[in-house]
Design an enzyme around this catalytic site. Structure first.
Site, PDB file in Angstrom:
ATOM      1  N   ARG A  42       0.828  -1.213   0.000  1.00 19.38           N
ATOM      2  CA  ARG A  42       0.000   0.000   0.000  1.00 19.38           C
ATOM      3  C   ARG A  42       0.859   1.259   0.000  1.00 19.38           C
ATOM      4  O   ARG A  42       0.509   2.254  -0.639  1.00 19.38           O
ATOM      5  CB  ARG A  42      -0.919  -0.007   1.211  1.00 19.38           C
ATOM      6  CG  ARG A  42      -1.971  -1.097   1.097  1.00 19.38           C
ATOM      7  CD  ARG A  42      -2.872  -1.011   2.280  1.00 19.38           C
ATOM      8  NE  ARG A  42      -3.921  -2.014   2.238  1.00 19.38           N
ATOM      9  CZ  ARG A  42      -4.877  -2.077   3.144  1.00 19.38           C
ATOM     10  NH1 ARG A  42      -4.924  -1.201   4.133  1.00 19.38           N
ATOM     11  NH2 ARG A  42      -5.796  -2.999   3.084  1.00 19.38           N
ATOM     12  N   ASP A 153     -15.324   8.592  10.752  1.00 23.13           N
ATOM     13  CA  ASP A 153     -14.212   7.695  10.435  1.00 23.13           C
ATOM     14  C   ASP A 153     -12.926   8.518  10.527  1.00 23.13           C
ATOM     15  O   ASP A 153     -12.967   9.756  10.455  1.00 23.13           O
ATOM     16  CB  ASP A 153     -14.364   7.110   9.022  1.00 23.13           C
ATOM     17  CG  ASP A 153     -13.569   5.825   8.845  1.00 23.13           C
ATOM     18  OD1 ASP A 153     -14.179   4.732   8.887  1.00 23.13           O
ATOM     19  OD2 ASP A 153     -12.335   5.893   8.689  1.00 23.13           O
TER      20      ASP A 153
HETATM   21  C1  LIG Z   1     -13.447  -2.608   8.348  1.00 22.63           C
HETATM   22  S1  LIG Z   1     -14.077  -0.956   8.339  1.00 22.63           S
HETATM   23  C2  LIG Z   1     -15.647  -1.200   9.133  1.00 22.63           C
HETATM   24  C3  LIG Z   1     -16.741  -0.382   8.487  1.00 22.63           C
HETATM   25  C4  LIG Z   1     -18.156  -0.594   9.051  1.00 22.63           C
HETATM   26  N1  LIG Z   1     -18.223  -0.235  10.459  1.00 22.63           N
HETATM   27  C5  LIG Z   1     -18.623  -2.021   8.839  1.00 22.63           C
HETATM   28  O1  LIG Z   1     -18.636  -2.806   9.800  1.00 22.63           O
HETATM   29  O2  LIG Z   1     -18.957  -2.371   7.704  1.00 22.63           O
HETATM   30  C6  LIG Z   1     -13.090  -0.203   9.625  1.00 22.63           C
HETATM   31  C7  LIG Z   1     -13.073   1.310   9.564  1.00 22.63           C
HETATM   32  O3  LIG Z   1     -12.487   1.790  10.779  1.00 22.63           O
HETATM   33  C8  LIG Z   1     -11.771   2.969  10.487  1.00 22.63           C
HETATM   34  N2  LIG Z   1     -10.804   3.231  11.574  1.00 22.63           N
HETATM   35  C9  LIG Z   1      -9.648   2.574  11.842  1.00 22.63           C
HETATM   36  N3  LIG Z   1      -9.042   3.120  12.904  1.00 22.63           N
HETATM   37  C10 LIG Z   1      -9.829   4.127  13.321  1.00 22.63           C
HETATM   38  C11 LIG Z   1      -9.745   5.085  14.380  1.00 22.63           C
HETATM   39  N4  LIG Z   1      -8.698   5.109  15.225  1.00 22.63           N
HETATM   40  N5  LIG Z   1     -10.725   6.008  14.514  1.00 22.63           N
HETATM   41  C12 LIG Z   1     -11.793   6.003  13.653  1.00 22.63           C
HETATM   42  N6  LIG Z   1     -11.930   5.136  12.642  1.00 22.63           N
HETATM   43  C13 LIG Z   1     -10.956   4.205  12.473  1.00 22.63           C
HETATM   44  C14 LIG Z   1     -11.122   2.651   9.140  1.00 22.63           C
HETATM   45  O4  LIG Z   1     -10.739   3.825   8.445  1.00 22.63           O
HETATM   46  C15 LIG Z   1     -12.228   1.868   8.438  1.00 22.63           C
HETATM   47  O5  LIG Z   1     -13.005   2.690   7.600  1.00 22.63           O
END
Ligand SMILES: C[S@@+](CC[C@H](N)C(=O)[O-])C[C@H]1O[C@@H](n2cnc3c(N)ncnc32)[C@H](O)[C@@H]1O
Length: 293
Positions: A42, A153
């Site tokens: 990435r 996010d």
């Molecule tokens: C796998 S996705 C899950 C999306 C959705 N909640 C679902 O279950 O379909 C995880 C998300 O968490 C966000 N994320 C990761 N670390 C984070 C943080 N410290 N604060 C806020 N968001 C975060 C990532 O950018 C990503 O968009």
């Protein structure tokens, strides 16, 4: 089939450890050595976008004076896993419709209940718009119901996509047919296999950037339901606990917290929460007022 070209461009052990340290301390996400190839892949895209020589040059840019502050937002976009779906883990949306909304609107009592829902770690918006479809259907049937949805996010890239609300048609396949007709618009260009969320539904959701690692969250403290799904798995146990503690301080009494299917352990044993179904937790209701004698 074409295979990936071999590359000699790698992060040194020292640079990978430094990147992992920064990501865990700022974002909470653990980057074990097993993720090294994924991270390098990435970051190579970022190396090309910046016109740099290689990953070593990228690490040097990152760790020179002020380099990290300017680059952090892009580094986060590179290392976060944004997989999401409409109606992912559908039992949560059935619970929202059949249990949480009727109960929470009853708790509010008044003639025009108004619900606040928060999709924390919302990725490209599928979760927030799924909630919006479910609630809008209820509001259509029960005119007095009002609601607003907040999607947050850490990644600016996914938030941009969430606000645009345009998705490939195969991505919205899990949305039931009737909802597709009510809440999705086909692209005018038949060669583009894209759909967009209708403006009416988009108006019910707003998106903001929030790092769950922040010590406090600048949002309301009377949220009815918080979805925080499929993000805690990337955090250490102590970080998971701290995030859940902060989130539940934003729930109204009797409000619900939904975690991802593999995150049920994270919610167990948290003071002030009781488990009501797999991965669904409820904040303690307000103490009952004694009726006036
Ligand atoms: C796998 S996705 C899950 C999306 C959705 N909640 C679902 O279950 O379909 C995880 C998300 O968490 C966000 N994320 C990761 N670390 C984070 C943080 N410290 N604060 C806020 N968001 C975060 C990532 O950018 C990503 O968009």
């Amino acid at each position: 089939m074409t295979s990936q070209p071999e590359t000699n461009d790698h992060l040194s052990d020292r640079h990978f450890a430094a990147v992992a340290r920064v990501v865990e301390s700022r974002v909470g996400i653990k980057l074990p050595v097993a993720k090294r190839t994924m991270v390098e892949g990435r970051l190579r895209r970022r190396v090309r976008a910046l016109g740099l020589r290689d990953l070593t040059a990228y690490a040097e840019l990152l760790f020179k004076n002020d380099g990290l502050d300017a680059e952090l937002i892009h580094l986060i976009d590179c290392v976060t896993t944004n997989k999401t779906d409409f109606f992912r883990e559908p039992s949560h949306f059935a619970f929202l419709r059949d249990v949480a909304v009727p109960q929470l609107t009853r708790l509010q009592g008044g003639s025009r209940p108004s619900l606040k829902i928060w999709s924390a770690a919302c990725s490209t918006g599928a979760e927030a718009y799924t909630i919006a479809m479910v609630l809008q259907d209820l509001a259509n049937a029960e005119q007095r119901l009002r609601f607003s949805i907040l999607g947050t996010d850490i990644s600016t890239e996914v938030l941009r996509e969430a606000r645009t609300a345009i998705y490939p048609r195969n991505f919205v396949a899990p949305v039931p047919g009737g909802m597709q007709q009510r809440y999705l618009m086909r692209s005018r260009n038949p060669r583009e296999d894209l759909v967009r969320i209708t403006p009416e539904l988009r108006r019910t959701v707003c998106f903001e950037r929030l790092n769950l690692m922040d010590e406090s969250y600048p949002f309301d403290r009377d949220v009815d339901v918080i979805f925080c799904r499929n993000v805690l798995i990337y955090f250490e146990r102590a970080t998971q606990q701290a995030v859940i503690d902060r989130l539940i301080s934003h729930l109204r009494p009797g409000g619900y917290l939904m975690l991802g299917h593999s995150e049920s352990m994270a919610g167990s044993g948290v003071a002030g929460l009781r488990s009501v179904a797999p991965t669904i937790y409820q904040a303690a209701p307000a103490p009952q007022r004694r009726a006036a004698a």
